[in-house]
Structure formats: structure tokens, C-alpha cells
Design a protein around this motif. Structure first.
Motif, PDB file in Angstrom:
ATOM      1  N   SER A   1       6.522  -3.951  -9.568  1.00 51.28           N
ATOM      2  CA  SER A   1       7.424  -2.813  -9.309  1.00 51.28           C
ATOM      3  C   SER A   1       6.633  -1.511  -9.286  1.00 51.28           C
ATOM      4  N   LEU A   2       5.633  -1.405 -10.140  1.00 49.53           N
ATOM      5  CA  LEU A   2       4.817  -0.184 -10.141  1.00 49.53           C
ATOM      6  C   LEU A   2       3.976  -0.103  -8.868  1.00 49.53           C
ATOM      7  N   ILE A   3       3.445  -1.234  -8.461  1.00 50.81           N
ATOM      8  CA  ILE A   3       2.652  -1.235  -7.218  1.00 50.81           C
ATOM      9  C   ILE A   3       3.524  -0.785  -6.050  1.00 50.81           C
ATOM     10  N   ILE A   4       4.730  -1.383  -5.978  1.00 52.30           N
ATOM     11  CA  ILE A   4       5.644  -1.025  -4.888  1.00 52.30           C
ATOM     12  C   ILE A   4       6.036   0.448  -4.989  1.00 52.30           C
ATOM     13  N   GLY A   5       6.481   0.841  -6.178  1.00 47.42           N
ATOM     14  CA  GLY A   5       6.989   2.193  -6.375  1.00 47.42           C
ATOM     15  C   GLY A   5       5.924   3.256  -6.156  1.00 47.42           C
ATOM     16  N   ILE A   6       4.739   3.017  -6.719  1.00 49.53           N
ATOM     17  CA  ILE A   6       3.687   4.034  -6.631  1.00 49.53           C
ATOM     18  C   ILE A   6       3.140   4.125  -5.208  1.00 49.53           C
ATOM     19  N   SER A   7       2.833   2.981  -4.613  1.00 53.03           N
ATOM     20  CA  SER A   7       2.207   3.028  -3.287  1.00 53.03           C
ATOM     21  C   SER A   7       3.161   3.617  -2.241  1.00 53.03           C
ATOM     22  N   LEU A   8       4.380   3.103  -2.227  1.00 53.14           N
ATOM     23  CA  LEU A   8       5.323   3.633  -1.239  1.00 53.14           C
ATOM     24  C   LEU A   8       5.723   5.070  -1.571  1.00 53.14           C
ATOM     25  N   GLY A   9       5.879   5.348  -2.850  1.00 53.13           N
ATOM     26  CA  GLY A   9       6.262   6.698  -3.280  1.00 53.13           C
ATOM     27  C   GLY A   9       5.197   7.704  -2.893  1.00 53.13           C
ATOM     28  N   MET A  10       3.932   7.329  -3.078  1.00 56.94           N
ATOM     29  CA  MET A  10       2.832   8.236  -2.715  1.00 56.94           C
ATOM     30  C   MET A  10       2.805   8.462  -1.204  1.00 56.94           C
ATOM     31  N   LEU A  11       2.935   7.370  -0.488  1.00 54.72           N
ATOM     32  CA  LEU A  11       2.904   7.472   0.973  1.00 54.72           C
ATOM     33  C   LEU A  11       4.025   8.393   1.470  1.00 54.72           C
ATOM     34  N   MET A  12       5.219   8.138   0.936  1.00 52.74           N
ATOM     35  CA  MET A  12       6.366   8.939   1.381  1.00 52.74           C
ATOM     36  C   MET A  12       6.241  10.382   0.911  1.00 52.74           C
ATOM     37  N   GLY A  13       5.678  10.581  -0.283  1.00 52.72           N
ATOM     38  CA  GLY A  13       5.503  11.926  -0.820  1.00 52.72           C
ATOM     39  C   GLY A  13       4.547  12.738   0.040  1.00 52.72           C
ATOM     40  N   VAL A  14       3.446  12.106   0.435  1.00 56.32           N
ATOM     41  CA  VAL A  14       2.445  12.797   1.249  1.00 56.32           C
ATOM     42  C   VAL A  14       3.024  13.119   2.630  1.00 56.32           C
ATOM     43  N   VAL A  15       3.697  12.120   3.214  1.00 56.73           N
ATOM     44  CA  VAL A  15       4.271  12.326   4.550  1.00 56.73           C
ATOM     45  C   VAL A  15       5.301  13.459   4.513  1.00 56.73           C
ATOM     46  N   ALA A  16       6.113  13.484   3.468  1.00 54.15           N
ATOM     47  CA  ALA A  16       7.144  14.524   3.371  1.00 54.15           C
ATOM     48  C   ALA A  16       6.521  15.891   3.156  1.00 54.15           C
ATOM     49  N   ALA A  17       5.399  15.934   2.416  1.00 53.43           N
ATOM     50  CA  ALA A  17       4.785  17.227   2.082  1.00 53.43           C
ATOM     51  C   ALA A  17       4.068  17.848   3.274  1.00 53.43           C
ATOM     52  N   ILE A  18       3.707  17.033   4.230  1.00 55.34           N
ATOM     53  CA  ILE A  18       2.977  17.574   5.385  1.00 55.34           C
ATOM     54  C   ILE A  18       3.854  18.565   6.154  1.00 55.34           C
ATOM     55  N   ARG A  19       5.140  18.241   6.278  1.00 53.35           N
ATOM     56  CA  ARG A  19       6.072  19.168   6.938  1.00 53.35           C
ATOM     57  C   ARG A  19       7.262  19.418   6.008  1.00 53.35           C
ATOM     58  N   PRO A  20       7.107  20.278   5.024  1.00 53.88           N
ATOM     59  CA  PRO A  20       8.220  20.545   4.103  1.00 53.88           C
ATOM     60  C   PRO A  20       9.430  21.096   4.864  1.00 53.88           C
ATOM     61  N   GLY A  21      10.579  20.561   4.572  1.00 54.27           N
ATOM     62  CA  GLY A  21      11.808  21.017   5.219  1.00 54.27           C
ATOM     63  C   GLY A  21      12.087  20.332   6.542  1.00 54.27           C
ATOM     64  N   GLY A  22      11.152  19.500   6.985  1.00 52.72           N
ATOM     65  CA  GLY A  22      11.350  18.774   8.240  1.00 52.72           C
ATOM     66  C   GLY A  22      12.357  17.641   8.077  1.00 52.72           C
ATOM     67  N   LEU A  23      12.612  16.962   9.181  1.00 49.34           N
ATOM     68  CA  LEU A  23      13.614  15.884   9.158  1.00 49.34           C
ATOM     69  C   LEU A  23      13.204  14.756   8.211  1.00 49.34           C
ATOM     70  N   VAL A  24      11.907  14.402   8.291  1.00 48.05           N
ATOM     71  CA  VAL A  24      11.415  13.320   7.436  1.00 48.05           C
ATOM     72  C   VAL A  24      11.557  13.716   5.975  1.00 48.05           C
TER      73      VAL A  24
END
Lengths: 575, 318
Positions: free
Chosen positions: B108-131
């Protein structure tokens, strides 16, 4: 002044209450129960979620074949040595595995002498047996490891005549000496080897002596034969190998149809293996059994539907989880049995394929689309097409052979390479439906080795179940042929004292064939009922082979059906 | 760094001692609430049986004596035997139960951390964007939903209705590696979803801040590539607060796994502890809590050590 009057009034009321209490305590029934030492209200000490042991109904006071024994009765006819019938011994041919999901845990271990939880009886029944047992059907006490027994006129002596050739799982013989060892141990060992209530069940036994190798005599300290017999259907009656006595923590060797193979430390994962030297070898239906205990109701239900468990107990306090359950049922046993003898049929795992095949059971559909069913067969059983409830409920009123073929194609399995073997119940029990099914299978290119009862017969059975025409306490998920597969698993003449299947069924069918069109439906119903009764018997034996389960299960013969729409129609993956 | 790790290891000792005291006191409280000996002897217990059990469990000794004796056994690796089954050692019970729990928590940590990090980075690249907004709404929904509810939905939807994975049970890796992995997927997703959401939110926030920092601006001005900018410059800094969150999540996942184990019918530590509480099986409860405490302490230790690696200021201060 007012206070003084009030005090006098209170004193008067108190005196009256004391008098009333003194009179009321003189209850002979209560006293007898207390003195007898047979604790009938055992308390569940584990995490068991079975309903607590409830007192049975008031015993019938009428004189007759049945003698009252505390809250159970002795079936005198069955116990009578004069009417002793020679034991039939069949073949030992177990097959398949059953995964059982249970709610309760055998928290105190697998030793009946020091774990008295009533729920534990559901586990003990696989391994242990007693001199007597409670008949699953009547609830009366009947002989089991004893062929028969006699009670002296004074009621202070019971003589048991034992079956020959019974052995314990460790190879030790079961004989009079073993019975003496067991009862003496129960009376003298004390805790933790033997819990006081278990010892108390034999409190009225003064001594036990082996008259000869297969005859054992219980000498009682009072005319308490009834109480001792009542005790013998409980923990104290389970016979264990004398070599196993004295180790409270270990699992003792019993005489039951299954032996312990392995278990984990807290008894939540138990593997049993069939006992090759069982004294009634034909009664050993399954090769192995895995019992998972301590599962939540939702997990049991989900596991049952998903095919992880073949059998799961759903208690009456859990029924709200299952659509279609009514409130007046004590225990339900659900089934998921894989196709035929547990082998997976991938193409048929598809619900729509099944629906399409089920369409063949619609007589109009058979004639109109398959067109292979002889007219005589159609007349054989004049069941209204509306009886085939599942055809409508599954939204597949018409058999669409092209759709079925397409669905087969989508599974990647070539129907022509598929052989649907079936040797369960020879003969055309319901020829119309069997023929129709075979016809449908032929249309799809599936080879059917023989025309047999199972799929359509069981389909009909479940259609009727769904309509609650035959109340039954069995719920089958996943596989419409579950019950029939269960019969098949037990082997020919297996758990089948009435010999209904296959011989009895064939006879019944032949009788039905000779009857008129008008009688057909009644004959189908009768045949169906017999098969269901057979299944109930098998379930009783396969699950809870011996004594005591009836202490808290009122029977397996009064259930309503389950809506057909609830069938998930999956197939277990692991076969 | 070795000094820092040594210091952290030493700091764990009083924590473990405190856990030992608390578990012991819980056992004493349970005992005061009813007769443990009576429970062991069962229905119709005789006085002799109760006295014998009390003597064998040392229940008549003064509390300090009992604590020292119990602690001595624990330190020698003996956690005692189950009160309900004197043949079942607590060590054996825990050794059977701990692997399913650790497997679920780990995956669960592997899933949560890896996907969470990926999604966090992607979201931070365009703050306020659709993603970013989509991920934010999804994360908020997941955080609001209890883990057991997600578990039940997964069991019903994927396990029962679709039949893709088994909704119940645990397969030991010794039986089948594939089966083991399959049996872990649904419970791990259920347990990992909140971790995913929390990590995504935290990393998105700290990453967005990092990406707006002057050193990032300077790096960009020097012509550093986007991937290097994010991966080597912004992410390590953004990870420090995220690691703290991961530490908390790892510790709480060990606790939350109880509900997940019950939903999926997996016999792990959590299910064992609940059962021990219901049965007042004090020895199992003590042993189980101690081991869980040890695992949580180890996780905290690893988190602390990872601070040292990620942020030199931390290890220099120690």
C-alpha cells in the motif's frame, strides 16, 4: 404516624414476597436438571458468532417409541438391539476439496474435552464420533459407534454393543477398552485436561466396565440413564484414541471420516484429510477439506459468491446481508461448487453464455430453435414454461444460438474441443430438459458425453427454489448444478442411505414415464423433493457428521429459495 | 551520519520502554475489569482451576514484580502463550500474522507513495490547471472516504461483481508468488488510496512552492533542462515535508490495516489484536501491541534517518 403505616405495609409485602419465593423454588424439573450435572446451556466462550444454545421445546409427554431424555429423546427403535440391522459397508472413493468459510473460531483448540463451546461442534463433527448421536432428522438419540444399546429396567445401567472394525485415526482400535479409558479419563483427569462441565456430563456414571471386546457397560449411581445418554451426545461422548488422552493442547485422534492434516497456531486455517480406514468408507465424500474460521459475515458471503468458498455458514443474525432471506431460519448453508467435479469450464464462466444455454430450457425455445426434442419427451413432464423462472429472470427468454456462439468465440475456447463429461446420474431423469440442453450444446459444437440430468435438472430445482415451492434451507450460488455436483462428489451410493441416487431416481423416473401427461408435474415435484432430501442428508454428513451440531441448528430442511436474479453465475477460478 | 543514526537508535529505546509499560498497564486494567483466570478456566470454572491459573500467570504477585518478570521474558524473546489455547505461543501467532499485515502495508505504501508522488509532481507543474484541479477533487474525495469503505467497494465491485480478483483471503508467498501478489492488490489499494491522496496533496503544494523559488529561476536561467530542474533541484527539497507525511502515513497504515484485514478476511496482526481484545486474551494483546509498537518505531526511525539523507542540515544539527 404515616411513616409507621408505610413501614408496616412494606414489611407485609416483603413477607408475602418471601412466602411466594419459597413456594416457587420447589420446582422438580429445575432440581432434577441441577442435580444431574448435564449442563445443557453451554456457553460459547470464543469469538463464535453462532446463536447461543437455546433450550429445546417442551418434550412430548405422550408415551410411545420415543423416551424423553432431559431435553433430548432416545429413539428406542433405532437403539433396540433386537432390530439391529447389519451395517452396509461401501467403497472408499473420496474426491475433490471443499473450502469452508466459518464465522466462529475454534479458540480453545480441537480437543472436545477442554473446549466446550457449542459452536466448536461444527468442527468436531468432522473428526470425532460418539457411542450415540443426535439424529439430524428427528433430533432423537440414536446409536452411532454403538450398534445398539440397552437400558436396564431400573434405569441405572446402560450396555452398549459396539460396531466392529472401527479404528481411530492413529490406527488404535476402537473397542470396549477404549470406551472405558475415555470415560474414566473424563471423570478423573480434571482441568485443564477435562473442563468441569464436560466431566459433569458423566457425573452420574459410577463405573464403566468392558464386558467383552465389543460390549461395554455403564453402571450409574442413580437411575439416570437418560441424563448420561444426554451427556454422551455432547463433549464427553466424543471418543478419542486412548493414546491421545492426557494432552489437552493437542488435537486427539478420533474415529471420524476426516483426520487432522495441518492447522495454524490459532485454529483459523484447518486442513483435514479423508480417513481411509473410516468404518463407513462410503460416507467419506471429500478428499480434503479446508476450513477458514473467524471470517466476518460479509467476507463469507463475498467469498461464497466469488467462489473462494464452496460452503459458508451464514447465521440467522447475518441474514440481512443476503437478499431473499427470511427471518425465521436458524442456519443457512450456501454452496458454490465448480462445474461438474470441480473442473473449470472457462467458456461457461461467461454469464451470457449460460443465459443463452438456459434458454434451451424454455420448451417453446426448444421446439422453435433447437427442434431436436422428441414430442414424447415434451409430454413427459408437463411443467409450465413459467416454471422456468430463471429464463425470464435472466433476460434471456429466447435461445440465441448465434449470440451463444459469438460469446464462446469471445472466450477464446473452441467449443468443438470442449467435452462436457457427465456421469453423475445415469438415465434421463428429466429427459426433456436434458435433451434440450444436449441439443443446445450440440448446436454450439460442444461434445456431451452423455445425456444426463445435471444442468437442466438442477436448473429446474433452483427455479423452484426461487419460487419457494419447496422450502429448503440450502442456498446455492454461482453454479446451478451445485447440489447435483455435490451428490456426484459423494460417489455412487455414497452418502446415500436411501439409495435414491442414482438407483432410486431412475426408478422414480421410470415410474413417472409410465404415467400420464397430467401426473407429470406432481412426479417431477416428488422426484425433486427426494433429490433435495438427499442433498440435505449429504450436507449434514459432509459438514457435521456427528453429534451435537443439532444443539443449535434446528435442521436443514425448512428454507425458502433465493431469487434467481441473485445468482452471480461466475465460476471459481481455481477449480 | 553514523552518529546521527546512533543517536536516533538510542532515542528509540525509551519509546519502546514506554510502549512496554503501556501494554502491561492495559493488561492490568483488563484484569481488573474481570477475572482472566475465570476466562481461561471457562464455564463452570472451579476455584482450584482459577487459583492454579492465577498462580501460573503470576497474577497474585505485586505489580512491579510482574512487570519485571514479564519484561525479562519479553527481552529473552518469549511473549508467552495464548490464554485461550495454552498450546499456541504468542511468538508463533505473531510470526504467522505479521507477514500478511506487513505485505499489505508495504504494497500500500509503494502504491500510495509512487502514484501520489507522480500525481503530485504532475499537478504542481501547472498549478490551477485542469489536471491539478481534477487531482485535487479526487484526493479530497479519497481522504473523506474511510479506508474500509473503499475496501468494501473494491471487494464488491472488482472481487464479487467483476470477478477479476479474489475479494477475500490471503495467499502465502510460499504457496504461490503470483497468488500472493494477487491477494494483496485489493487490500493494498484500499489501504494505499488515502496515502496516495495525502502524498499527492502535500507534494503538489511543496513542489509548487519549490518551482517558484529563486534557485529554480536561477537554474532555469542557466539553461537547466526541465526534467533535471524538477527531478534534481525541485523534488528533493519538496520531498522533506512529504517524507514527514509519509512517515505519519506509514505509522497510521499499520493501524488502519485492521479494518482492511477484516473487510478482506485476511488474518493479520490487526485482526489478531481485535480478536484478542474481544476475548480478553491479554498475553496475545500484550505481545501484539509490543510488536506493532516496535514496527512503528522502526518506521519512525527510518523516516528520521531519511531526513538526514535528504537534508544535510538535519544531520549537522545532531
Amino acid at each position: 404516624m404515616k411513616d409507621s403505616r408505610l413501614m408496616r405495609l412494606l414489611a407485609l409485602l416483603l413477607a408475602l414476597a418471601m412466602i411466594a419465593a419459597a413456594c416457587g423454588s420447589d420446582d422438580p424439573v429445575e432440581s432434577a436438571t441441577d442435580d444431574g450435572g448435564t449442563d445443557t446451556a453451554e456457553t460459547d466462550t470464543g469469538t463464535d458468532d453462532e446463536p447461543a444454545d437455546e433450550p429445546d421445546e417442551e418434550p412430548d409427554s405422550s408415551e410411545g417409541d420415543v423416551e424423553d431424555v432431559g431435553n433430548v429423546e432416545v429413539d428406542e427403535e433405532a437403539a433396540n438391539c433386537a432390530s439391529d440391522v447389519e451395517l452396509e459397508v461401501g467403497d472408499y472413493s473420496p474426491s475433490g476439496n471443499a473450502d469452508v468459510g466459518m464465522g466462529f473460531i475454534l479458540t480453545g483448540g480441537f480437543n472436545p474435552h477442554n473446549n466446550q463451546a457449542p459452536a466448536a461442534f461444527a468442527y468436531y463433527g468432522w473428526l470425532y464420533e460418539g457411542l450415540v448421536r443426535q439424529d439430524p432428522g428427528t433430533g432423537g438419540i440414536v446409536p452411532w459407534l454403538a450398534k445398539c444399546f440397552e437400558i436396564s429396567d431400573a434405569g441405572d445401567q446402560i450396555t452398549f454393543f459396539l460396531h466392529e472394525g472401527v479404528t481411530f485415526h492413529d490406527g488404535e482400535p476402537f473397542n470396549a477398552a477404549a470406551v472405558v479409558s475415555n470415560i474414566e479419563f473424563i471423570k478423573t483427569a480434571g482441568p485443564p485436561e477435562v473442563l468441569p462441565p464436560v466431566a459433569g456430563q458423566m457425573a452420574a456414571v459410577d463405573s464403566v466396565e468392558a464386558v467383552d471386546d465389543l460390549t461395554v457397560q455403564f453402571n450409574l449411581n442413580s437411575p439416570a440413564a437418560a441424563l448420561v445418554l444426554s451427556g454422551l451426545i455432547r463433549n464427553s461422548g466424543f471418543m478419542v484414541s486412548p493414546a491421545s488422552l492426557g494432552n489437552a493442547a493437542a488435537t486427539p485422534a478420533g474415529t471420524g471420516p476426516y483426520a487432522m492434516d495441518s492447522e495454524n497456531a490459532d485454529h483459523t486455517d484447518i486442513n483435514l484429510v479423508s480417513f481411509a480406514d473410516y468404518w463407513q468408507p462410503q460416507m467419506v465424500g471429500l478428499e480434503t477439506v479446508n476450513i477458514q474460521g473467524g471470517l466476518s459475515p460479509q467476507v463469507r458471503l463475498d467469498g461464497l459468491i466469488a467462489g473462494e468458498y464452496d460452503i459458508a455458514t451464514i447465521n440467522n443474525n447475518e441474514q440481512e446481508l443476503v437478499p431473499g432471506y427470511s427471518a425465521d431460519i436458524s442456519v443457512r448453508i450456501g454452496f458454490v461448487v465448480a462445474d461438474w467435479l470441480g473442473e473449470q469450464v472457462p467458456a461457461l464462466a461467461n454469464k451470457d453464455v449460460r443465459c443463452a444455454l438456459a434458454g434451451t430450457l424454455n420448451r417453446e425455445g426448444i421446439v422453435g430453435q433447437v427442434g431436436q426434442v422428441p414430442e414424447s419427451a415434451i409430454k413427459q413432464f408437463a411443467v409450465s414454461s413459467s416454471d422456468y423462472a430463471y429464463v425470464d429472470d435472466l433476460d434471456s427468454p429466447d435461445f440465441d444460438i448465434e449470440a451463444a456462439k459469438a460469446l464462446f468465440d469471445s472466450t477464446g475456447v473452441d467449443p468443438s474441443e470442449m467435452v462436457w463429461s457427465n456421469g453423475h446420474l445415469p438415465g434421463g431423469f428429466w429427459p426433456i430438459t436434458a435433451s434440450a440442453f444436449a441439443g443446445g450444446m450440440a448446436e454450439l459444437g460442444v461434445t456431451m458425453n452423455n445425456e444426463a440430468l445435471d444442468p437442466p435438472g438442477a436448473g429446474e430445482m433452483f427455479a423452484r427454489l426461487a419460487r419457494a415451492q419447496h422450502p429448503l434451507q440450502i442456498v446455492a450460488y454461482n453454479e446451478p448444478n451445485a447440489l447435483m455436483s455435490l451428490i456426484a462428489r459423494t460417489g455412487e451410493g455414497g452418502l446415500n442411505p436411501s439409495k435414491v441416487s442414482p438407483d432410486g431416481v431412475v426408478e422414480l423416473v421410470n415410474a413417472a414415464k409410465s404415467k400420464s401427461f397430467e401426473d407429470g408435474e406432481a412426479d417431477v415435484a416428488a422426484a425433486w423433493k427426494i433429490m433435495v432430501e438427499e442433498c440435505i442428508f449429504i450436507i449434514n454428513h459432509a459438514l457435521f457428521t456427528t453429534i451435537g451440531f443439532q444443539d443449535y441448528v434446528t435442521g436443514v430442511d425448512h428454507i425458502q429459495g433465493v431469487p434467481v436474479s441473485f445468482w452471480p453465475h461466475g465460476v471459481r477460478v481455481d477449480g | 551520519m553514523a552518529k546521527y543514526i546512533g543517536f536516533r537508535l538510542l532515542a528509540t529505546i525509551p519509546l519502546l520502554f514506554a510502549i512496554a509499560v503501556v501494554t502491561f498497564l492495559i493488561a492490568v486494567a483488563m484484569e481488573a475489569n474481570g477475572s482472566i483466570a475465570g476466562q481461561v478456566c471457562g464455564e463452570g470454572a472451579t476455584t482450584e482451576c482459577i487459583l492454579e491459573i492465577e498462580e501460573s500467570l503470576g497474577l497474585n504477585d505485586p505489580l512491579p514484580t510482574r512487570f519485571v518478570s514479564w519484561l525479562g521474558d519479553v527481552l529473552s524473546g518469549d511473549l508467552g502463550v495464548s490464554l485461550l489455547d495454552r498450546n499456541a505461543s504468542v511468538n508463533e501467532l505473531i510470526s504467522e500474522r505479521i507477514w500478511p499485515s506487513l505485505s499489505i502495508v508495504g504494497l500500500s505504501l509503494i502504491i500510495g507513495i509512487s502514484l501520489g508522488m507522480l500525481m503530485g509532481v504532475v499537478a504542481a507543474i501547472r498549478p490551477g490547471g485542469l489536471v491539478d484541479r481534477t487531482f485535487s477533487v479526487a484526493a479530497a474525495s479519497v481522504i473523506a472516504a474511510p479506508g474500509f469503505l473503499i475496501g468494501m467497494m473494491l471487494a464488491w465491485g472488482i472481487g464479487v461483481e467483476l470477478g477479476w480478483l479474489s475479494p477475500v483471503g490471503y495467499t502465502s508467498p510460499s504457496e504461490s508468488i503470483t497468488g500472493w501478489f494477487k491477494s494483496l492488490i485489493l487490500p493494498s489499494i484500499a489501504l494505499g488510496m488515502p496515502t496516495l491522496a495525502i502524498v499527492q496533496r502535500q507534494l503538489r503544494s511543496s513542489m509548487a512552492n519549490s518551482l517558484q523559488s529563486r534557485y529554480i529561476l536561477a537554474a532555469r536561467a542557466r539553461g537547466v533542462g526541465r526534467a533535471t530542474l524538477i527531478g534534481r533541484h525541485a523534488l528533493p527539497n519538496a520531498m522533506v515535508p512529504t517524507i514527514t507525511v509519509i512517515g505519519f502515513r506509514a505509522a497510521s497504515a499499520i493501524g488502519l490495516t485492521t479494518a482492511i484485514e477484516i473487510v478482506f478476511g485476511i488474518r493479520g496482526m490487526g485482526e489478531m489484536l481485535v480478536s484478542a481484545i474481544l476475548n480478553r486474551n491479554v498475553t496475545v494483546l500484550q505481545g501484539g501491541m509490543l510488536v506493532v509498537g516496535l514496527v512503528v518505531s522502526t518506521v519512525n526511525l527510518l523516516v528520521d534517518i531519511s531526513y538526514g539523507f535528504l537534508n544535510p542540515k538535519v544531520r549537522l544539527n545532531k
